[in-house]
Design a protein around this motif. Structure first.
Motif: not given
Length: 591
Positions: A538-552, A563-573
């Protein structure tokens, strides 16, 4: 198992709640309050069950920790530590390494949201001085604080919420401050290694909002209306000043006062002073305008005159301005602020700001009064409010004192086994008594809408449990996993991450927790692996800017695109998930 009417009503309420949260037309606290009210009115929840979340020590601990964070922020302790550790890096790699190390370490001891809020402006300034693109720094900052927050109970409010839910189940061991570190530290190390290798090459190289704001601030012109000229007595529309591409009339000063709410029908008078913002070409045209004279005694500079301040805000999903232009939303009147520029996806919009249809994540550069930050710092309408021309002075003595209080709180919980709520409450009171935070600032620091969201989510989670819905969903998970505990754990983690990316992290945790507990009971295994899976997922939100407050919060200032979040965050997730799902059964076995 046959579900009864109460269970189906609970399912309908949860589906409607999720739809409303995704629709984003209403604030989350109102949506969840409405959901709890429906369940209460139809007898699914008793009044005691509906209000139990407000007395839960985990929820109260979250509220108290806001005051502790306010003390660290107000004394300049966060900025002090950050500036001392960040130093003057040589090259982008060292800058990223130091930033990731510092922010992840800080967020293990301080809620990650204030860490990002405090460091964003410092990173922007750091970027300007070093020549390193801010887009190479801010997304790693957000991800690093999420990873660091996994390492302790106080790193993120989600960890505290899951701990509070676990305390309601008899037989579950009470988590200590750094118990999450068993899984959080390996996940953070792997995540940071990725960000410093493959991830850094996937980051975009884009100008951020403040890099372009500097261009905007350079092109500000003050003109005077000639009393004997052709513009005296004309409206702004008749004068043609509102139709020049790339030009914006910020304000009119008349006889020592500012005219409020400029419209097309505002009439000019002789000796009016017009403050105009725009491109070099547009301002060159205005300087030749018949009836306007150059004000030789100009004193205007955005953010440089007493009573005026330059503020950067990032629009959240809940802003009433999203989908509307500044003019349609009556922005100037609503917020008592002038929009100087709009930045989207790393580009400053070249149209007049008043014509731009705003989107979630847009960064607005405002010229407004100091009271703006007090009024809207905790508003859900903005993901971030940053007073750019304000450099908070660090109070070394009080900064050191606030850090000492934080250290004492952590030591009391880890070494003396003091309950986390008791130690946090003592730290909050110490911040107030020592003057590290004033009572007025302490009240403003508490995010009451978030407290309502969490407390209401507790009630909905209770309804899932009492109506049998959690058991039924857990049964479906077990069927999908063929009754295997580890496969069930994987499915639970994936579902939790998906809910977090689409909804809010705290709501996802409360909704998935009873399902995880029911799955453990049906499998006949120990529940702790499922508790930790929900906590991390419930904290591992890396794929979208809306998934976690700090991302937005870094979305606009970093000039990022979805798409920057999708590209960088998906492998990280995927990497974090793989580490988490390998470590959890090793530390907390199923039997």
């Amino acid at each position: 198992m046959t579900l009864g009417p109460d269970a189906w009503l609970t399912i309908a309420v949860i589906v409607a709640t999720m739809a409303m949260l995704v629709w984003e037309r209403f604030a989350p606290e109102f949506v969840l309050m409405g959901a709890v009210a429906v369940l209460l009115l139809f007898g699914v929840l008793t009044p005691v069950q509906a209000l139990a979340g407000f007395s839960n020590t985990a929820v109260l601990t979250v509220a108290v920790l806001f005051i502790v964070a306010a003390g660290l922020r107000g004394t300049g302790a966060i900025r002090w530590v950050g500036a001392w550790v960040l130093g003057k890096p040589r090259g982008a790699f060292l800058a990223q390494a130091r930033l990731i190390g510092v922010s992840s370490s800080l967020s293990a001891f301080i809620n990650n949201t204030p860490v990002v809020a405090m460091l964003t402006s410092a990173v922007e300034d750091w970027s300007r001085k070093s020549g390193i693109s801010v887009s190479k720094l801010l997304l790693p900052l957000s991800y690093a604080t999420i990873l660091g927050g996994l390492c302790s109970l106080i790193g993120t409010s989600t960890n505290l919420i899951v701990d509070g839910l676990a305390q309601a189940y008899p037989g579950l061991p009470q988590l200590r401050m750094f118990d999450p570190a068993w899984v959080g530290v390996p996940a953070a190390l792997v995540g940071m290694l990725y960000l410093l290798t493959v991830g850094r090459w996937l980051l975009p190289d884009r100008r951020g909002a403040m890099e372009q704001a500097r261009d905007t601030k350079e092109y500000v012109l003050e003109m005077r209306v000639d009393p004997a000229g052709p513009l005296d007595g004309k409206t702004l529309d008749e004068a043609g000043l509102r139709g020049v591409s790339g030009l914006f009339l910020a304000e009119i000063q008349r006889e020592g006062r500012l005219l409020p709410a400029l419209t097309a029908h505002t009439r000019l008078q002789g000796d009016d002073r017009l403050v105009i913002v725009g491109s070099a070409e547009a301002l060159r045209e205005v300087r030749q305008w018949p009836g306007l004279a150059h004000a030789d005694d100009q004193v205007f500079k955005i953010g440089g005159v007493e009573g005026r301040h330059f503020v950067e805000v990032v629009l959240s999903r809940l802003s009433p301005m999203v989908g509307r232009s500044l003019r349609e939303g009556n922005f100037r009147h609503r917020y008592d602020a002038v929009v100087v520029a709009v930045n989207r996806h790393g580009r400053q919009l070249r149209d007049k700001p008043g014509n731009a249809v705003l989107q979630t994540g847009d960064t607005l550069l405002l010229e407004t009064t100091p009271g703006f930050t007090d009024r809207f710092a905790q508003s859900h309408e903005f993901a971030m409010v940053n007073l750019l021309d304000d450099t908070p002075t660090v109070q070394p003595r009080k900064a050191l004192l606030s850090l000492t209080i934080l250290g004492a709180m952590i030591a009391a919980n880890t070494l003396l086994r003091v309950d986390i709520f008791v130690s946090a409450l003592a730290a909050g009171l110490a911040m107030l008594v020592t003057g590290c935070v004033q009572l007025r600032d302490a009240r403003k620091a508490v995010d009451f809408p978030l407290i309502v969201v969490i407390a209401c989510a507790f009630a909905i989670g209770r309804a899932l449990q009492t109506t049998g819905v959690a058991n039924e969903v857990a049964h479906l998970l077990l069927q999908g996993a063929s009754g295997d505990p580890f496969r069930t754990l994987v499915l639970l983690y994936v579902c939790t991450v998906v809910f977090t990316e689409l909804l809010t992290n705290n709501a996802a945790a409360v909704l998935m927790f009873p399902i995880g507990m029911a799955a453990a009971a049906q499998l006949g295994v120990l529940p702790m692996p499922f508790v930790m899976t929900v906590m991390v997922g419930s904290s591992a939100a890396f794929i979208t800017p809306i998934g976690y407050q700090t991302n937005l919060m870094v979305y606009g200032p970093g000039g990022y695109r979805f798409l920057d979040y999708v590209k960088v965050g998906t492998p990280l997730s995927i990497l974090v998930g793989a580490v988490v799902l390998w470590v959890i059964p090793q530390v907390w076995p199923f039997a």
